[in-house]
Write an enzyme that holds these catalytic residues in place. Structure first.
Site, mmCIF file in Angstrom:
data_model
loop_
_atom_site.group_PDB
_atom_site.id
_atom_site.type_symbol
_atom_site.label_atom_id
_atom_site.label_comp_id
_atom_site.label_asym_id
_atom_site.label_seq_id
_atom_site.Cartn_x
_atom_site.Cartn_y
_atom_site.Cartn_z
ATOM 1 N N TYR A 52 44.348 30.367 45.271
ATOM 2 C CA TYR A 52 44.993 31.404 44.449
ATOM 3 C C TYR A 52 45.723 30.750 43.297
ATOM 4 O O TYR A 52 46.444 29.776 43.495
ATOM 5 C CB TYR A 52 45.987 32.231 45.288
ATOM 6 N N GLU A 54 47.164 32.719 40.237
ATOM 7 C CA GLU A 54 47.601 33.694 39.220
ATOM 8 C C GLU A 54 48.418 32.998 38.146
ATOM 9 O O GLU A 54 49.288 32.179 38.447
ATOM 10 C CB GLU A 54 48.448 34.787 39.871
ATOM 11 N N ASP A 198 30.783 41.300 20.748
ATOM 12 C CA ASP A 198 30.388 41.161 22.154
ATOM 13 C C ASP A 198 29.032 40.464 22.183
ATOM 14 O O ASP A 198 27.994 41.090 21.970
ATOM 15 C CB ASP A 198 30.323 42.545 22.796
ATOM 16 N N THR A 224 29.806 37.379 28.281
ATOM 17 C CA THR A 224 29.587 37.005 29.669
ATOM 18 C C THR A 224 29.132 35.549 29.660
ATOM 19 O O THR A 224 28.801 34.992 28.611
ATOM 20 C CB THR A 224 28.483 37.853 30.342
ATOM 21 N N LYS A 227 24.266 35.151 31.125
ATOM 22 C CA LYS A 227 23.006 35.612 30.534
ATOM 23 C C LYS A 227 22.329 34.406 29.854
ATOM 24 O O LYS A 227 22.000 33.461 30.548
ATOM 25 C CB LYS A 227 23.280 36.811 29.637
ATOM 26 N N ARG A 233 28.226 34.136 37.109
ATOM 27 C CA ARG A 233 28.652 35.471 36.697
ATOM 28 C C ARG A 233 30.126 35.416 36.347
ATOM 29 O O ARG A 233 30.971 35.154 37.199
ATOM 30 C CB ARG A 233 28.421 36.489 37.816
#
Ligand SMILES: *Cc1c(COP(=O)(O)O)cnc(C)c1O
Length: 414
Positions: A52, A54, A198, A224, A227, A233
């Site tokens: 974790y 954050e 984008d 992203t 692709k 991902r």
């Protein structure tokens, strides 16, 4: 010897093995898919999934993040270097949440956003009605010119001057032509809007020098990583220093909790791979294959939106073949050619059975196919579409045999 997964959970192991076989024995022509390297896969399936973290490097809400800080800094530095930007945030969980963070950074609910219409090639998150971006904001949409199938910047400018959007999106999911980032930037500047590019689909082409870069034109670059960039991902937001704080705060704590550190590591690996000379060759080969496939389909009488392609994807209008997009996509799957049905601009048919199919070359180029293979591919596509028209299962089975033979000769990287 069974693998760890086989020993622990035979049913999931079996499903994963079946999917691996499916990927090996079919050709993915879905322009948003790719096959990652074994190194990217290894980082994705690593112990970083246990952590974790954050916050951002040196500003975490949890202890034990010295190593994670190093991973995230490396990913950020590599993104900055590869895309020539001052700031990069590598924490967005995927493309859609990354785009939502752009709204959170610059807009209040009810503000106006101008984006490309989904049915003309834009993305849901650019203000389409079923997305919260179309419900929480006042969305205005541009499309393409009916005669040419390409974006008309005069229309975009007129809309922008009339509607005064705070945010303008360029880029999309089914745009076969080069995006004029400078043209969009001039419009955004004229109306005082933030321009977000984008580049989810074309990030790998940009990294490899096969498509112009939005750096220096767009205020924000959203992408992203899975692709054409051929990473895990995930997603990234990039900008100049001016917008760094707003974007970072929008991602965390504005929208997300802890970042997916295993994904961050895999993004770092993918960015390293994308910085190598071989990746520039890959990017050029994607486009060469797409152009060769487009030419071969046109020769067979197919109608391509915009008349061809400049990038990695083709939008095929099947109206002249009198076969629906959905029937064609299903037949192609029978023939081991996996694609998706897609609306074409001004489509008279419904979105669930539109007039077109969308084809892309990123995944088959990763497998090593070259322009020399595109004549066969076009023939199989043509034969499958015709077989769909007369519901000829035997023909599809025969084509499948030929496709599988080629697919097995060009396995994905392992
Ligand atoms: C794929 C895509 C997205 C969304 O990415 P997800 O990871 O599926 O959420 C956003 N914008 C564009 C242009 C895309 O092509």
């Amino acid at each position: 010897m069974p693998t760890v997964l086989e020993a622990a959970d035979a049913r999931v192991a079996e499903l994963l093995a079946a999917e691996q076989t499916r990927q090996h024995d079919t050709l993915s022509l879905i322009p948003s898919e790719n096959h990652v390297s074994p190194a990217v896969l290894a980082a994705t399936g690593s112990v970083l999934t246990n952590k974790y973290s954050e916050g951002y490097p040196s500003r975490r809400y949890y202890q034990g993040n010295l190593v994670i800080d190093g991973v995230e800094r490396l990913a950020v530095e590599r993104a900055q270097a590869l895309f020539g930007v001052e700031h990069a945030n590598v924490q967005p969980l995927s493309g859609a949440p990354a785009n939502l963070a752009v709204y959170a950074a610059f807009l209040e609910p009810g503000d106006t956003v101008l984006g490309m219409s989904l049915d003309a090639g834009g993305h849901l998150t650019h203000g389409w009605g079923v997305s919260v971006t179309g419900r929480w904001f006042r969305a205005v949409r541009y499309g393409v010119r009916r005669e040419t199938g390409v974006i008309d910047l005069d229309e975009v400018r007129e809309l922008a001057l009339r509607e005064r959007p705070k945010l303008i999106w360029c880029g999309g999911t089914a745009i076969p032509r080069t995006i004029d980032f400078a043209g969009f930037a001039a419009i955004a500047e004229e109306v005082g809007a933030v321009l977000a590019a984008d580049v989810a689909h074309i990030a790998g082409l940009i990294a490899g020098g096969a498509h112009p870069s939005p750096a220096g034109h767009a205020d924000v670059i959203a992408t992203t990583t899975h692709k054409t960039l051929r990473g895990p991902r995930g997603a990234m937001l990039m900008s100049g220093d001016k917008h760094a704080r707003a974007l970072d705060r929008a991602v965390f704590p504005g929208l997300q909790g802890g970042p997916h550190d295993h994904t961050t590591a895999a993004i770092a690996v993918a960015l390293h791979e994308a910085a190598q000379p071989a990746f520039a060759e890959y990017a050029r080969a994607i486009v060469a294959n797409a152009v060769a496939l487009a030419d071969a389909l046109i020769e067979r009488g197919y109608d391509l939106v915009s008349g061809g392609t400049d990038n990695h994807l083709l939008l095929v209008d099947l109206t002249a073949q009198d076969v629906g997009g959905r029937a064609a996509a299903e037949a192609l799957e029978q023939a081991a050619l996996v694609c998706n049905y897609n609306t074409v601009p001004f489509d008279p048919r419904p979105p669930l059975d539109p007039s077109g199919i969308r084809l892309g070359t990123p995944a088959i180029t990763t497998r090593g196919l070259t322009p020399d293979h595109m004549a066969d591919l076009a023939r199989w596509i043509d034969e499958s579409v015709q077989a769909a028209g007369r519901e000829d299962a035997a023909a599809l089975q025969r084509i499948r045999g030929e496709v599988v033979e080629l697919a097995r000769a060009f396995p994905p990287p392992a």
